[in-house]
Design an enzyme around this catalytic site. Structure first.
Site, mmCIF file in Angstrom:
data_model
loop_
_atom_site.group_PDB
_atom_site.id
_atom_site.type_symbol
_atom_site.label_atom_id
_atom_site.label_comp_id
_atom_site.label_asym_id
_atom_site.label_seq_id
_atom_site.Cartn_x
_atom_site.Cartn_y
_atom_site.Cartn_z
ATOM 1 N N LYS A 132 0.782 -1.297 -0.127
ATOM 2 C CA LYS A 132 -0.004 0.036 -0.192
ATOM 3 C C LYS A 132 0.839 1.204 -0.187
ATOM 4 O O LYS A 132 0.676 2.466 -0.577
ATOM 5 C CB LYS A 132 -0.907 -0.035 1.135
ATOM 6 C CG LYS A 132 -2.277 -1.042 1.068
ATOM 7 C CD LYS A 132 -3.089 -0.995 2.019
ATOM 8 C CE LYS A 132 -4.373 -1.867 1.491
ATOM 9 N NZ LYS A 132 -4.924 -2.348 2.582
ATOM 10 N N LYS A 212 -5.580 -9.158 -12.986
ATOM 11 C CA LYS A 212 -6.521 -9.418 -11.883
ATOM 12 C C LYS A 212 -7.354 -8.393 -11.768
ATOM 13 O O LYS A 212 -7.134 -7.376 -11.919
ATOM 14 C CB LYS A 212 -5.765 -9.477 -10.746
ATOM 15 C CG LYS A 212 -6.647 -9.708 -9.513
ATOM 16 C CD LYS A 212 -5.899 -9.612 -7.960
ATOM 17 C CE LYS A 212 -7.050 -9.719 -6.817
ATOM 18 N NZ LYS A 212 -6.381 -9.284 -5.670
ATOM 19 N N LYS A 215 -10.449 -2.514 -8.521
ATOM 20 C CA LYS A 215 -11.105 -1.449 -8.709
ATOM 21 C C LYS A 215 -9.761 -0.356 -9.175
ATOM 22 O O LYS A 215 -9.903 0.363 -9.950
ATOM 23 C CB LYS A 215 -11.544 -0.836 -7.187
ATOM 24 C CG LYS A 215 -12.522 0.139 -7.373
ATOM 25 C CD LYS A 215 -13.033 0.515 -6.039
ATOM 26 C CE LYS A 215 -13.343 1.837 -6.033
ATOM 27 N NZ LYS A 215 -13.108 2.617 -4.773
HETATM 28 P P1 AMP Z 1 -10.438 -5.579 -2.285
HETATM 29 O O1 AMP Z 1 -11.447 -4.658 -1.944
HETATM 30 O O2 AMP Z 1 -9.926 -5.507 -3.763
HETATM 31 O O3 AMP Z 1 -9.523 -6.030 -1.041
HETATM 32 O O4 AMP Z 1 -11.244 -7.106 -2.240
HETATM 33 C C1 AMP Z 1 -12.071 -7.493 -1.094
HETATM 34 C C2 AMP Z 1 -11.943 -9.042 -1.234
HETATM 35 O O5 AMP Z 1 -12.630 -9.620 -2.755
HETATM 36 C C3 AMP Z 1 -10.554 -9.655 -1.451
HETATM 37 O O6 AMP Z 1 -10.036 -9.954 -0.375
HETATM 38 C C4 AMP Z 1 -10.835 -10.885 -2.354
HETATM 39 O O7 AMP Z 1 -11.395 -12.149 -1.386
HETATM 40 C C5 AMP Z 1 -11.810 -10.687 -3.313
HETATM 41 N N1 AMP Z 1 -11.396 -10.213 -4.632
HETATM 42 C C6 AMP Z 1 -11.035 -8.924 -5.145
HETATM 43 N N2 AMP Z 1 -10.664 -9.025 -6.476
HETATM 44 C C7 AMP Z 1 -10.794 -10.373 -6.712
HETATM 45 C C8 AMP Z 1 -10.271 -10.926 -7.750
HETATM 46 N N3 AMP Z 1 -10.021 -10.218 -8.887
HETATM 47 N N4 AMP Z 1 -10.414 -12.371 -7.752
HETATM 48 C C9 AMP Z 1 -11.065 -12.911 -6.720
HETATM 49 N N5 AMP Z 1 -11.224 -12.359 -5.700
HETATM 50 C C10 AMP Z 1 -11.162 -11.011 -5.861
#
Ligand code: AMP
Length: 344
Positions: A132, A212, A215
């Site tokens: 981060k 991947k 956002k």
């Molecule tokens: P984030 O807000 O990006 O930290 O995402 C929250 C949770 O969503 C993560 O801890 C993952 O479990 C799931 N997640 C986010 N992006 C992905 C992705 N591209 N593929 C699979 N799981 C995802």
């Protein structure tokens, strides 16, 4: 594939599995903005499935979100939006205890207590903090101490198991370390050591550009996007090659196929695969099929979301009932801990 959202409006019988029935699961999701289908398949769907298999505690991690979000309006709106979307996607408040992290401020006291046994080196080794900082997020104490708050989230509810993505695995190890240190210092039975549930089968959902889905990469497909917006995203952001319509199309690394597989039935998927092999169908049609499958897949959740949005008092009620239940558990744990460390 059966659509897990299909039965949302019917009371599904609880199919408790004997070995899981007494397990308590905990999951927190940060309210960081519009949810995408990576969040859905990686975090929300597994949580919705687990609520049938034990006691589920699910919370909106708004304290955590403060490490990366400065606007009060945005934090408030995102917290509410996540509550609505999680309910729309099948979180059943009859089965899961659902609350905002900040509704149980006891978690901060436990985080402080855990901090007193938390070596600096343990936090310094955490990848997420380094990653981060590399992204330009301000290196605050809260960002650094995030794993101690996460440990408190988990230990406060005596959680047995925590479903985590690979990105959060290290933080769960920190939690187990801290629980172990507390038990060594203040009594062997003070905390349960929570187990990670790491689903290897939850593959990373690719984004519209093949990286991947995230956002922050601008490659996300929202769960509750507007129809026109999503059509446009699929048409414009998925880059295809120049294979003529009548020729076979490559399947290796195909983003369209990877995403279609998430939404289509096996029969529909096999048909698209055959059409890739045989040629005669263009990318425009494949993208259209992908959109239709996506749109159909989330139809029940969209309908439920419209209902939830029209009943704000339902959301208030769910969150306040959840918070009361969560606080009950939290205060039990905290009393135990206060006594053990000499604060009572
Ligand atoms: P984030 O807000 O990006 O930290 O995402 C929250 C949770 O969503 C993560 O801890 C993952 O479990 C799931 N997640 C986010 N992006 C992905 C992705 N591209 N593929 C699979 N799981 C995802």
């Amino acid at each position: 594939m059966t659509n897990p959202l299909r039965n949302l409006f019917h009371d599904q019988p609880n199919f408790y599995e004997p070995n899981l029935i007494h397990m308590r699961f905990l999951t927190g999701l940060q309210p960081s903005g519009q949810l995408h289908i990576g969040n859905y398949f990686g975090a929300i769907l597994p949580a919705v499935q687990l609520q049938n298999k034990g006691e589920a505690f699910y919370f909106i991690a708004n304290y955590h979100a403060m490490t990366t979000m400065a606007s009060p309006d945005e934090l408030r709106a995102n917290t509410r939006a996540l509550a609505v979307d999680f309910l729309a996607c099948g979180l059943d408040p009859q089965k899961a205890v659902f609350f905002a992290q900040s509704a149980v401020p006891e978690v901060n006291e436990l985080a402080w207590i855990l901090s007193t046994v938390c070596p600096m080196g343990l936090l310094e080794r955490c990848h997420s903090y380094k990653e981060k900082m590399a992204r330009g997020i301000a290196a605050t104490h809260a960002l650094f101490a995030y794993p101690a708050l996460m440990a408190a989230d988990i230990l406060l509810y005596d959680s047995d198991a925590v479903p985590v993505g690979k990105d959060q695995k290290q933080h769960l190890e920190v939690t187990r370390d801290l629980a172990g240190k507390m038990n060594d210092a203040f009594g062997a039975d003070l905390f349960k050591l929570p187990e990670p549930i790491i689903s290897e089968s939850t593959a990373i959902v690719p984004g519209l550009d093949g990286q991947k889905m995230s956002k922050s990469y601008g490659n996300a497909l929202p769960i509750f996007g507007d129809e026109k917006e999503v059509r446009k995203l699929i048409n414009k952001k998925i880059v295809t090659d120049a294979t003529p319509l009548e020729d076979p199309k490559p399947t290796d690394g195909s983003i369209i196929l990877a995403l279609y597989k998430l939404f289509a039935s096996p029969m529909q998927y096999d048909r698209m695969l055959d059409q890739h092999h045989s040629g005669g169908v263009g990318y425009g049609q494949f993208k259209k099929d992908l959109f239709e499958a996506y749109w159909e897949y989330f139809r029940p959740a969209r309908e439920k979301r419209a209902w939830v949005l029209a009943h704000p008092e339902y959301v208030d009620d769910v969150l306040s009932t959840g918070a009361a239940r969560a606080r009950e558990e939290a205060s039990k744990t905290l009393s135990r801990v206060r006594r053990a460390v000499g604060l009572a």
